[in-house]
Design a protein around this motif. Structure first.
Motif, short mmCIF file in Angstrom:
data_model
loop_
_atom_site.label_atom_id
_atom_site.label_comp_id
_atom_site.label_asym_id
_atom_site.label_seq_id
_atom_site.Cartn_x
_atom_site.Cartn_y
_atom_site.Cartn_z
N GLY A 57 0.83 -1.21 0.00
CA GLY A 57 0.00 0.00 0.00
C GLY A 57 0.86 1.26 0.00
N ALA A 58 0.31 2.34 0.54
CA ALA A 58 0.99 3.65 0.51
C ALA A 58 2.32 3.61 1.29
CB ALA A 58 0.07 4.70 1.10
N ALA A 59 2.31 2.94 2.43
CA ALA A 59 3.56 2.87 3.22
C ALA A 59 4.63 2.12 2.43
CB ALA A 59 3.31 2.18 4.56
N TYR A 153 11.62 4.73 12.34
CA TYR A 153 10.18 4.98 12.39
C TYR A 153 9.51 4.18 11.27
CZ TYR A 153 10.48 9.02 15.54
OH TYR A 153 10.66 9.83 16.63
N HIS A 154 8.24 3.87 11.46
CA HIS A 154 7.50 3.18 10.41
C HIS A 154 7.24 4.16 9.26
CE1 HIS A 154 4.37 0.92 8.41
NE2 HIS A 154 4.64 -0.11 9.20
N ALA A 158 5.41 8.72 8.58
CA ALA A 158 5.72 9.93 7.81
C ALA A 158 4.54 10.36 6.97
CB ALA A 158 6.92 9.68 6.91
N LEU A 159 3.69 9.40 6.61
CA LEU A 159 2.52 9.74 5.78
C LEU A 159 1.49 10.48 6.64
CD1 LEU A 159 2.17 6.39 3.77
CD2 LEU A 159 3.43 8.46 3.12
N HIS A 160 1.47 10.15 7.95
CA HIS A 160 0.51 10.81 8.84
C HIS A 160 1.09 12.06 9.46
CE1 HIS A 160 -0.86 6.42 9.25
NE2 HIS A 160 -1.63 7.03 8.36
N GLN A 161 2.39 12.10 9.62
CA GLN A 161 3.05 13.18 10.35
C GLN A 161 4.23 13.64 9.51
OE1 GLN A 161 3.87 11.78 14.34
NE2 GLN A 161 5.03 13.63 14.80
N GLY A 162 3.99 14.65 8.69
CA GLY A 162 4.97 15.10 7.70
C GLY A 162 6.34 15.40 8.28
N LEU A 164 8.07 13.86 10.26
CA LEU A 164 8.94 12.68 10.43
C LEU A 164 9.63 12.27 9.13
CD1 LEU A 164 6.87 10.31 12.74
CD2 LEU A 164 8.92 11.61 13.30
N ARG A 165 9.14 12.81 8.03
CA ARG A 165 9.62 12.35 6.73
C ARG A 165 11.14 12.51 6.60
NH1 ARG A 165 6.63 11.50 1.83
NH2 ARG A 165 8.20 11.18 0.23
N GLN A 166 11.61 13.70 6.95
CA GLN A 166 13.06 13.95 6.79
C GLN A 166 13.88 13.07 7.74
OE1 GLN A 166 13.38 18.17 7.38
NE2 GLN A 166 13.58 18.51 5.17
N ILE A 167 13.32 12.81 8.90
CA ILE A 167 14.03 11.96 9.87
C ILE A 167 14.17 10.56 9.31
CG2 ILE A 167 13.86 10.89 12.17
CD1 ILE A 167 12.53 13.43 13.16
N ILE A 168 13.09 10.04 8.76
CA ILE A 168 13.13 8.67 8.19
C ILE A 168 14.09 8.63 7.01
CG2 ILE A 168 11.78 6.87 7.06
CD1 ILE A 168 9.40 7.68 8.67
N GLU A 169 14.02 9.67 6.18
CA GLU A 169 14.91 9.69 5.01
C GLU A 169 16.38 9.72 5.45
OE1 GLU A 169 11.85 11.89 1.90
OE2 GLU A 169 13.33 13.10 2.95
N ALA A 170 16.67 10.52 6.46
CA ALA A 170 18.06 10.62 6.94
C ALA A 170 18.51 9.31 7.57
CB ALA A 170 18.18 11.77 7.94
N ASP A 171 17.61 8.67 8.32
CA ASP A 171 17.98 7.38 8.95
C ASP A 171 18.28 6.33 7.88
OD1 ASP A 171 17.79 8.45 11.47
OD2 ASP A 171 15.84 7.56 11.94
N MET A 172 17.49 6.34 6.83
CA MET A 172 17.72 5.36 5.75
C MET A 172 19.06 5.62 5.09
SD MET A 172 16.46 2.76 4.22
CE MET A 172 14.86 2.34 3.71
N LEU A 173 19.38 6.88 4.88
CA LEU A 173 20.63 7.21 4.18
C LEU A 173 21.87 6.78 4.96
CD1 LEU A 173 19.78 10.74 2.69
CD2 LEU A 173 20.21 8.63 1.42
N ARG A 174 21.72 6.56 6.26
CA ARG A 174 22.88 6.14 7.08
C ARG A 174 23.19 4.65 6.93
NH1 ARG A 174 22.93 6.58 12.61
NH2 ARG A 174 25.17 6.40 12.37
N ILE A 175 22.27 3.89 6.38
CA ILE A 175 22.45 2.43 6.35
C ILE A 175 23.73 2.00 5.61
CG2 ILE A 175 21.44 0.28 5.46
CD1 ILE A 175 18.73 1.24 6.47
N PRO A 176 24.00 2.55 4.41
CA PRO A 176 25.22 2.08 3.72
C PRO A 176 26.49 2.33 4.54
CG PRO A 176 23.81 3.31 2.21
CD PRO A 176 23.21 3.47 3.58
N GLU A 177 26.53 3.50 5.21
CA GLU A 177 27.70 3.84 6.02
C GLU A 177 27.85 2.86 7.21
OE1 GLU A 177 27.00 7.73 7.77
OE2 GLU A 177 27.98 7.00 9.60
N ILE A 178 26.75 2.53 7.81
CA ILE A 178 26.79 1.60 8.95
C ILE A 178 27.26 0.22 8.49
CG2 ILE A 178 25.37 0.39 10.67
CD1 ILE A 178 23.63 2.98 10.73
#
Ligand code: URA
Length: 198
Positions: A57-59, A153-154, A158-162, A164-178
């Motif tokens: 779905g949307a998520a 975050y789920h 971010a779809l319900h609480q705009g 959070l979007r940047q936080i989720i995006e930034a957390d995802m971007l850290r994965i390759p470095e980790i």
């Protein structure tokens, strides 16, 4: 038959909790058996129950965008949920249902043996980071044995609480470095864990 296919067949017949009565399809999870990243959401929603696939779905669309941001497609990662059957009216899963479903995810992790388990939302957070609050520990990896656990975050949040979007995006971007760091460090020191590096 692959170990995951065999497991999916067992799951399709599962009657271990009340949710078996209400489901259209079991949603076992999907992705390669040798995936490096394993994402764990909460429970199937209406679309997932109809299709028998997670995060459609949307998520799911947002999760796919997040994956693209680190150069991956959903076919390259494993996507699962804590609960494999949709709770009626999307109500919260009951503790007994979570307990009954526990073994399936355990088997999936044993078979896949990912390098990193990424928790999405409160049920998978509660499983791997009990009594922790997502607002404090999101984006901070912890290494146990040879698996890195990484709380996010789920994507639906971010779809319900705009905000959070940047936080989720930034957390995802850290994965390759980790992952790159984990390749170099075999045993993460406690201080590094507390700093949020591992
Ligand atoms: N779809 C899923 O499969 N799981 C979630 O947690 C949300 C949407």
């Amino acid at each position: 038959m692959s170990a995951l296919t065999e497991l999916y067949q067992e799951m399709a017949n599962c009657q271990d909790c009340e949710l078996a009565k209400y489901r259209t399809k079991v949603v076992p999870g999907e992705g390669p058996e040798d995936a490096e990243l394993l994402f764990i959401g909460e429970a199937p929603g209406w679309h997932e129950d109809q299709q028998g696939r997670p995060f459609v779905g949307a998520a799911g669309a947002f999760l796919e965008q997040l994956l693209v941001s680190i150069g991956l497609s959903r076919e390259q990662v494993y996507i699962a949920n804590v609960i494999k059957c949709r709770p009626p009216e999307n109500r919260d899963p009951l503790p007994a249902e979570i307990q009954a479903c526990r073994k399936w995810l355990e088997h999936q992790i044993e078979i896949i043996h990912p390098r990193m388990v990424i928790t999405l939302g409160r049920y998978s957070l509660a499983r791997y980071f009990p009594n922790e609050s997502i607002s404090k520990i999101h984006g901070k990896a912890r290494k146990e044995g040879d698996i890195i656990y990484y709380p996010m975050y789920h994507p639906a949040a971010a779809l319900h609480q705009g905000s959070l979007r940047q936080i989720i995006e930034a957390d995802m971007l850290r994965i390759p470095e980790i992952l790159a760091q984990a390749g170099k460090i075999t045993e993460a020191p406690v201080e590094a864990q507390q700093l949020g590096l591992f």
